[in-house]
Design a protein around this motif. Sequence first.
Motif, PDB file in Angstrom:
ATOM      1  N   MET A  52      31.071  54.045  -7.736  1.00 20.84           N
ATOM      2  CA  MET A  52      30.874  54.976  -8.823  1.00 20.84           C
ATOM      3  C   MET A  52      30.335  56.289  -8.276  1.00 20.84           C
ATOM      4  O   MET A  52      29.721  56.333  -7.219  1.00 20.84           O
ATOM      5  N   LYS A  53      30.574  57.337  -9.021  1.00 16.13           N
ATOM      6  CA  LYS A  53      30.217  58.692  -8.601  1.00 16.13           C
ATOM      7  C   LYS A  53      28.719  58.949  -8.780  1.00 16.13           C
ATOM      8  O   LYS A  53      28.152  58.607  -9.821  1.00 16.13           O
ATOM      9  N   VAL A  54      28.102  59.556  -7.767  1.00 18.72           N
ATOM     10  CA  VAL A  54      26.727  60.038  -7.855  1.00 18.72           C
ATOM     11  C   VAL A  54      26.761  61.543  -7.641  1.00 18.72           C
ATOM     12  O   VAL A  54      27.541  62.048  -6.835  1.00 18.72           O
ATOM     13  N   GLU A  55      25.918  62.250  -8.375  1.00 20.76           N
ATOM     14  CA  GLU A  55      25.987  63.703  -8.373  1.00 20.76           C
ATOM     15  C   GLU A  55      24.583  64.302  -8.489  1.00 20.76           C
ATOM     16  O   GLU A  55      23.755  63.819  -9.261  1.00 20.76           O
ATOM     17  N   LEU A  56      24.352  65.348  -7.719  1.00 21.19           N
ATOM     18  CA  LEU A  56      23.082  66.053  -7.730  1.00 21.19           C
ATOM     19  C   LEU A  56      23.401  67.544  -7.705  1.00 21.19           C
ATOM     20  O   LEU A  56      24.235  67.988  -6.913  1.00 21.19           O
TER      21      LEU A  56
ATOM     22  N   ASN B  53      19.217  67.771   1.457  1.00 24.42           N
ATOM     23  CA  ASN B  53      19.719  66.795   0.489  1.00 24.42           C
ATOM     24  C   ASN B  53      21.143  66.355   0.787  1.00 24.42           C
ATOM     25  O   ASN B  53      21.499  65.203   0.515  1.00 24.42           O
ATOM     26  N   ILE B  54      21.958  67.239   1.360  1.00 21.75           N
ATOM     27  CA  ILE B  54      23.284  66.824   1.825  1.00 21.75           C
ATOM     28  C   ILE B  54      23.136  65.745   2.894  1.00 21.75           C
ATOM     29  O   ILE B  54      23.790  64.698   2.835  1.00 21.75           O
ATOM     30  N   ALA B  55      22.258  65.997   3.858  1.00 21.85           N
ATOM     31  CA  ALA B  55      22.025  65.019   4.935  1.00 21.85           C
ATOM     32  C   ALA B  55      21.515  63.700   4.373  1.00 21.85           C
ATOM     33  O   ALA B  55      21.952  62.616   4.805  1.00 21.85           O
ATOM     34  N   GLN B  56      20.623  63.771   3.392  1.00 20.07           N
ATOM     35  CA  GLN B  56      20.076  62.546   2.806  1.00 20.07           C
ATOM     36  C   GLN B  56      21.154  61.764   2.059  1.00 20.07           C
ATOM     37  O   GLN B  56      21.226  60.536   2.159  1.00 20.07           O
ATOM     38  N   MET B  57      22.023  62.466   1.316  1.00 24.20           N
ATOM     39  CA  MET B  57      23.103  61.765   0.616  1.00 24.20           C
ATOM     40  C   MET B  57      24.080  61.149   1.611  1.00 24.20           C
ATOM     41  O   MET B  57      24.596  60.050   1.374  1.00 24.20           O
ATOM     42  N   CYS B  58      24.330  61.817   2.729  1.00 18.00           N
ATOM     43  CA  CYS B  58      25.200  61.237   3.764  1.00 18.00           C
ATOM     44  C   CYS B  58      24.585  59.966   4.331  1.00 18.00           C
ATOM     45  O   CYS B  58      25.285  58.975   4.572  1.00 18.00           O
ATOM     46  N   LYS B  59      23.263  59.975   4.538  1.00 19.20           N
ATOM     47  CA  LYS B  59      22.577  58.770   5.039  1.00 19.20           C
ATOM     48  C   LYS B  59      22.642  57.638   4.016  1.00 19.20           C
ATOM     49  O   LYS B  59      22.869  56.483   4.370  1.00 19.20           O
ATOM     50  N   LEU B  60      22.433  57.982   2.762  1.00 16.95           N
ATOM     51  CA  LEU B  60      22.406  56.955   1.715  1.00 16.95           C
ATOM     52  C   LEU B  60      23.782  56.392   1.393  1.00 16.95           C
ATOM     53  O   LEU B  60      23.935  55.193   1.156  1.00 16.95           O
ATOM     54  N   TYR B  61      24.817  57.270   1.367  1.00 22.15           N
ATOM     55  CA  TYR B  61      26.113  56.872   0.841  1.00 22.15           C
ATOM     56  C   TYR B  61      27.274  57.030   1.817  1.00 22.15           C
ATOM     57  O   TYR B  61      28.419  56.793   1.459  1.00 22.15           O
ATOM     58  N   GLY B  62      26.976  57.471   3.030  1.00 22.56           N
ATOM     59  CA  GLY B  62      28.023  57.576   4.036  1.00 22.56           C
ATOM     60  C   GLY B  62      28.766  58.895   4.054  1.00 22.56           C
ATOM     61  O   GLY B  62      29.617  59.119   4.898  1.00 22.56           O
ATOM     62  N   GLY B  63      28.456  59.784   3.121  1.00 24.92           N
ATOM     63  CA  GLY B  63      29.109  61.083   3.087  1.00 24.92           C
ATOM     64  C   GLY B  63      28.824  61.787   1.776  1.00 24.92           C
ATOM     65  O   GLY B  63      28.231  61.223   0.864  1.00 24.92           O
ATOM     66  N   ALA B  64      29.238  63.048   1.721  1.00 22.20           N
ATOM     67  CA  ALA B  64      29.054  63.832   0.500  1.00 22.20           C
ATOM     68  C   ALA B  64      30.088  64.948   0.469  1.00 22.20           C
ATOM     69  O   ALA B  64      30.506  65.446   1.517  1.00 22.20           O
TER      70      ALA B  64
ATOM     71  N   ALA C 279      23.949  80.203  -9.743  1.00 20.52           N
ATOM     72  CA  ALA C 279      24.899  79.691  -8.754  1.00 20.52           C
ATOM     73  C   ALA C 279      24.311  78.388  -8.242  1.00 20.52           C
ATOM     74  O   ALA C 279      23.120  78.315  -7.940  1.00 20.52           O
ATOM     75  N   VAL C 280      25.131  77.336  -8.184  1.00 20.73           N
ATOM     76  CA  VAL C 280      24.639  76.017  -7.785  1.00 20.73           C
ATOM     77  C   VAL C 280      25.571  75.380  -6.760  1.00 20.73           C
ATOM     78  O   VAL C 280      26.734  75.762  -6.624  1.00 20.73           O
ATOM     79  N   LYS C 281      25.039  74.406  -6.056  1.00 24.89           N
ATOM     80  CA  LYS C 281      25.825  73.511  -5.214  1.00 24.89           C
ATOM     81  C   LYS C 281      25.828  72.158  -5.909  1.00 24.89           C
ATOM     82  O   LYS C 281      24.785  71.656  -6.336  1.00 24.89           O
ATOM     83  N   VAL C 282      27.008  71.578  -6.036  1.00 25.41           N
ATOM     84  CA  VAL C 282      27.152  70.250  -6.626  1.00 25.41           C
ATOM     85  C   VAL C 282      27.414  69.282  -5.484  1.00 25.41           C
ATOM     86  O   VAL C 282      28.430  69.387  -4.790  1.00 25.41           O
ATOM     87  N   LEU C 283      26.483  68.365  -5.268  1.00 21.36           N
ATOM     88  CA  LEU C 283      26.594  67.360  -4.213  1.00 21.36           C
ATOM     89  C   LEU C 283      27.097  66.071  -4.853  1.00 21.36           C
ATOM     90  O   LEU C 283      26.476  65.566  -5.796  1.00 21.36           O
ATOM     91  N   VAL C 284      28.220  65.562  -4.352  1.00 17.22           N
ATOM     92  CA  VAL C 284      28.850  64.378  -4.934  1.00 17.22           C
ATOM     93  C   VAL C 284      29.074  63.334  -3.852  1.00 17.22           C
ATOM     94  O   VAL C 284      29.467  63.664  -2.727  1.00 17.22           O
ATOM     95  N   SER C 285      28.821  62.092  -4.207  1.00 20.49           N
ATOM     96  CA  SER C 285      29.095  60.986  -3.316  1.00 20.49           C
ATOM     97  C   SER C 285      29.466  59.777  -4.175  1.00 20.49           C
ATOM     98  O   SER C 285      29.731  59.930  -5.362  1.00 20.49           O
ATOM     99  N   ALA C 286      29.480  58.602  -3.571  1.00 20.69           N
ATOM    100  CA  ALA C 286      29.854  57.391  -4.313  1.00 20.69           C
ATOM    101  C   ALA C 286      29.034  56.205  -3.829  1.00 20.69           C
ATOM    102  O   ALA C 286      28.598  56.159  -2.680  1.00 20.69           O
TER     103      ALA C 286
END
Length: 101
Positions: free
Chosen positions: A1-5, A24-35, A55-62
Amino acid sequence: MKVELIIPTLDNDGSDNSAIIERNIAQMCKLYGGATVTDAKGYWINDEGRLFEDAVKVLVSATTDKDSAMAELEKLAQDILDATDQEAVFLSVGGEAKIIE
């Protein structure tokens, strides 16, 4: 499922949030394998009824573990609040949205 920050590129005081975004990109990669990260615009209305645009960055993983992902993203959102001048941080796990204040 999709996770988003979602993280604004600038703090409310105008300072650059690049380091916080990269962390936070690095942390999401550690947690979910990529972003995947995309640029977007976020809009919100404050208590006085004023419309803001950020202006925002949308970080998405699964992930496959919704409960664990919600707890992990809530911690990341709280860390963002602690490190910035933001009033709130938006996150979503499996379509369940939450605003951390």
